[in-house]
Scaffold this active site. Structure first.
Site, PDB file in Angstrom:
ATOM      1  N   GLY A 212      37.294 111.490  97.243  1.00  0.00           N
ATOM      2  CA  GLY A 212      36.980 110.913  98.555  1.00  0.00           C
ATOM      3  C   GLY A 212      37.518 111.800  99.673  1.00  0.00           C
ATOM      4  N   HIS A 213      38.790 112.177  99.554  1.00  0.00           N
ATOM      5  CA  HIS A 213      39.390 113.059 100.563  1.00  0.00           C
ATOM      6  C   HIS A 213      38.658 114.410 100.597  1.00  0.00           C
ATOM      7  CE1 HIS A 213      43.073 110.604  99.353  1.00  0.00           C
ATOM      8  NE2 HIS A 213      42.994 110.360 100.643  1.00  0.00           N
TER       9      HIS A 213
ATOM     10  N   GLN B  93      52.766 102.632 109.376  1.00  0.00           N
ATOM     11  CA  GLN B  93      51.578 101.819 109.081  1.00  0.00           C
ATOM     12  C   GLN B  93      51.741 100.967 107.831  1.00  0.00           C
ATOM     13  OE1 GLN B  93      49.003 105.410 108.615  1.00  0.00           O
ATOM     14  NE2 GLN B  93      48.015 104.226 107.013  1.00  0.00           N
TER      15      GLN B  93
ATOM     16  N   GLN C  96      34.431 105.960 105.488  1.00  0.00           N
ATOM     17  CA  GLN C  96      33.917 104.587 105.641  1.00  0.00           C
ATOM     18  C   GLN C  96      34.774 103.603 104.837  1.00  0.00           C
ATOM     19  OE1 GLN C  96      29.877 103.994 104.149  1.00  0.00           O
ATOM     20  NE2 GLN C  96      30.500 101.898 103.666  1.00  0.00           N
TER      21      GLN C  96
ATOM     22  N   GLN D  24      39.594 100.903 110.204  1.00  0.00           N
ATOM     23  CA  GLN D  24      40.401 101.999 110.756  1.00  0.00           C
ATOM     24  C   GLN D  24      39.526 102.908 111.622  1.00  0.00           C
ATOM     25  OE1 GLN D  24      43.516 104.344 108.550  1.00  0.00           O
ATOM     26  NE2 GLN D  24      41.801 105.706 108.219  1.00  0.00           N
TER      27      GLN D  24
ATOM     28  N   MET E 119      37.112 105.074  95.198  1.00  0.00           N
ATOM     29  CA  MET E 119      38.284 105.922  94.952  1.00  0.00           C
ATOM     30  C   MET E 119      39.367 105.608  95.964  1.00  0.00           C
ATOM     31  SD  MET E 119      36.688 109.578  94.003  1.00  0.00           S
ATOM     32  CE  MET E 119      35.596 109.732  92.611  1.00  0.00           C
TER      33      MET E 119
ATOM     34  N   SER F  48      43.892 106.400  96.586  1.00  0.00           N
ATOM     35  CA  SER F  48      45.161 106.941  96.072  1.00  0.00           C
ATOM     36  C   SER F  48      45.934 105.858  95.328  1.00  0.00           C
ATOM     37  CB  SER F  48      46.014 107.459  97.229  1.00  0.00           C
ATOM     38  OG  SER F  48      45.302 108.420  97.952  1.00  0.00           O
ATOM     39  N   ARG F  49      45.684 104.599  95.673  1.00  0.00           N
ATOM     40  CA  ARG F  49      46.425 103.504  95.044  1.00  0.00           C
ATOM     41  C   ARG F  49      45.901 103.168  93.653  1.00  0.00           C
ATOM     42  NH1 ARG F  49      46.838 101.860 100.561  1.00  0.00           N
ATOM     43  NH2 ARG F  49      48.995 101.410 101.097  1.00  0.00           N
TER      44      ARG F  49
HETATM   45  P1  AMP Z   1      44.287 107.988 103.100  1.00  0.00           P
HETATM   46  O1  AMP Z   1      44.906 109.178 102.454  1.00  0.00           O
HETATM   47  O2  AMP Z   1      44.113 106.816 102.178  1.00  0.00           O
HETATM   48  O3  AMP Z   1      44.941 107.623 104.413  1.00  0.00           O
HETATM   49  O4  AMP Z   1      42.803 108.407 103.472  1.00  0.00           O
HETATM   50  C1  AMP Z   1      42.545 109.555 104.249  1.00  0.00           C
HETATM   51  C2  AMP Z   1      41.097 109.558 104.623  1.00  0.00           C
HETATM   52  O5  AMP Z   1      40.292 109.593 103.442  1.00  0.00           O
HETATM   53  C3  AMP Z   1      40.679 108.308 105.397  1.00  0.00           C
HETATM   54  O6  AMP Z   1      39.773 108.684 106.424  1.00  0.00           O
HETATM   55  C4  AMP Z   1      40.000 107.477 104.344  1.00  0.00           C
HETATM   56  O7  AMP Z   1      39.032 106.578 104.860  1.00  0.00           O
HETATM   57  C5  AMP Z   1      39.336 108.552 103.505  1.00  0.00           C
HETATM   58  N1  AMP Z   1      39.047 108.036 102.165  1.00  0.00           N
HETATM   59  C6  AMP Z   1      39.893 107.360 101.344  1.00  0.00           C
HETATM   60  N2  AMP Z   1      39.254 106.990 100.216  1.00  0.00           N
HETATM   61  C7  AMP Z   1      37.978 107.434 100.331  1.00  0.00           C
HETATM   62  C8  AMP Z   1      36.814 107.353  99.502  1.00  0.00           C
HETATM   63  N3  AMP Z   1      36.837 106.733  98.330  1.00  0.00           N
HETATM   64  N4  AMP Z   1      35.675 107.930  99.949  1.00  0.00           N
HETATM   65  C9  AMP Z   1      35.627 108.563 101.152  1.00  0.00           C
HETATM   66  N5  AMP Z   1      36.686 108.669 101.980  1.00  0.00           N
HETATM   67  C10 AMP Z   1      37.841 108.111 101.575  1.00  0.00           C
END
Ligand code: AMP
Length: 277
Positions: free
Chosen positions: A36-37, A61, A148, A153, A184, A186-187
């Site tokens: 995703g990232h 946060q 998305q 957010q 997807m 990180s958790r």
């Molecule tokens: P995070 O590391 O969870 O703060 O996410 C960083 C960025 O990656 C944020 O803009 C999230 O919306 C995006 N993100 C997280 N999971 C996904 C995913 N499965 N698909 C697309 N973008 C994601």
């Protein structure tokens, strides 16, 4: 890839690139990178000359200290992944580099902040706006890429940009999913194999709502969705809502762009997902 931990060094390096007219793309993350990232980075590479990814687990946060404590931080793996996709710059600051102390300020973004996730995680979006505001001020990107996956957010950050007349352009990137539909996150590494199976009810229910969507039957669709999820006792539903994608207020038969959003705890892990209808 250039790897910076201080804003001074990052800004000095970026200043040279900006002087040559480079369009700077920015992908803020909390690390534990997955596809995703990386899809955000690929999208940024298509639209920008230079891509900065930040990895910063933002303490302000987190509403649950335990969640912050166990948040995964596999920095060396993340660096390898970023190098494999040819990311140009990693910004990986410590907390003291981003925060001057125990900062209490927050930006009033109106009712968006208290809806949905905001209701269940009071203060969460105050932390998000704080850190994104600070990161935008450090990087000063032309375009920033968000998923998305965190739909609310995205709306919160759009609102902040509008309120503060910031000039950064925002791009929303689609949700990357595992082959079985799980969004997807990180958790997800905290999910046991059983949790992982139970969690599938979330994306399945969202897809059912999208498939059967009828703007005159929103209440019925919502009730069915809630009872489908509640039929899986291992999944503790926080909310399932069908809302107007612009305001995040409940959708009705006149809504042009509805979004269904869900949050639930599976095992010990809180998951969110959504689908744009
Ligand atoms: P995070 O590391 O969870 O703060 O996410 C960083 C960025 O990656 C944020 O803009 C999230 O919306 C995006 N993100 C997280 N999971 C996904 C995913 N499965 N698909 C697309 N973008 C994601």
């Amino acid at each position: 890839m250039k790897n910076f931990t201080t804003k001074a060094e990052l800004q000095q390096y970026l200043a040279q690139l900006k002087a040559k007219g480079a369009i700077i793309g920015f992908v803020p993350t909390m690390g534990a990178l997955h596809q995703g990232h990386l899809s955000l980075i690929t999208k940024a590479q298509q639209q920008c000359d230079v891509v900065v990814c930040s990895i910063f687990v933002n303490p302000t946060q987190f509403t649950d200290p335990r969640d912050l404590e166990i948040y995964p931080r596999p920095l060396q793996d993340d660096i390898k992944k970023l190098e494999l996709v040819n990311c140009d710059i990693l910004f990986n600051p410590g907390v003291d580099e981003v925060y001057a102390g125990n900062e209490q300020w927050h930006l009033d973004i109106g009712e968006l902040e208290g809806l949905l996730e905001g209701k269940f995680r009071p203060g969460h979006y105050q932390g998000v706006t704080q850190v994104v505001y600070k990161l935008f001020n450090i990087v000063k990107p032309d375009v920033a890429f968000f998923g998305q996956k965190d739909y609310q957010q995205f709306m919160v950050i759009s609102r902040m940009i509008k309120l503060l007349n910031m000039s950064v352009k925002l791009v929303m990137c689609p949700i990357e999913r595992e082959s079985d539909g799980l969004a997807m996150s990180s958790r997800n590494i905290h999910l046991t194999p059983d949790d992982r199976q139970h969690a599938l009810i979330l994306s399945q229910t969202l897809n059912d709502v999208k498939r059967n969507f009828d703007s005159h039957k929103i209440d019925k669709l919502k009730q069915e969705a809630v009872s489908k999820i509640n039929n899986v006792p291992e999944v503790e539903l926080a909310y399932f809502e069908i809302v107007d994608g612009d305001t995040l207020l409940p959708a009705n038969e006149h809504t042009k762009n509805s979004v269904a959003l869900v949050a639930a705890t599976v095992g010990k892990t809180r998951l969110i997902d959504n689908v744009i209808i």
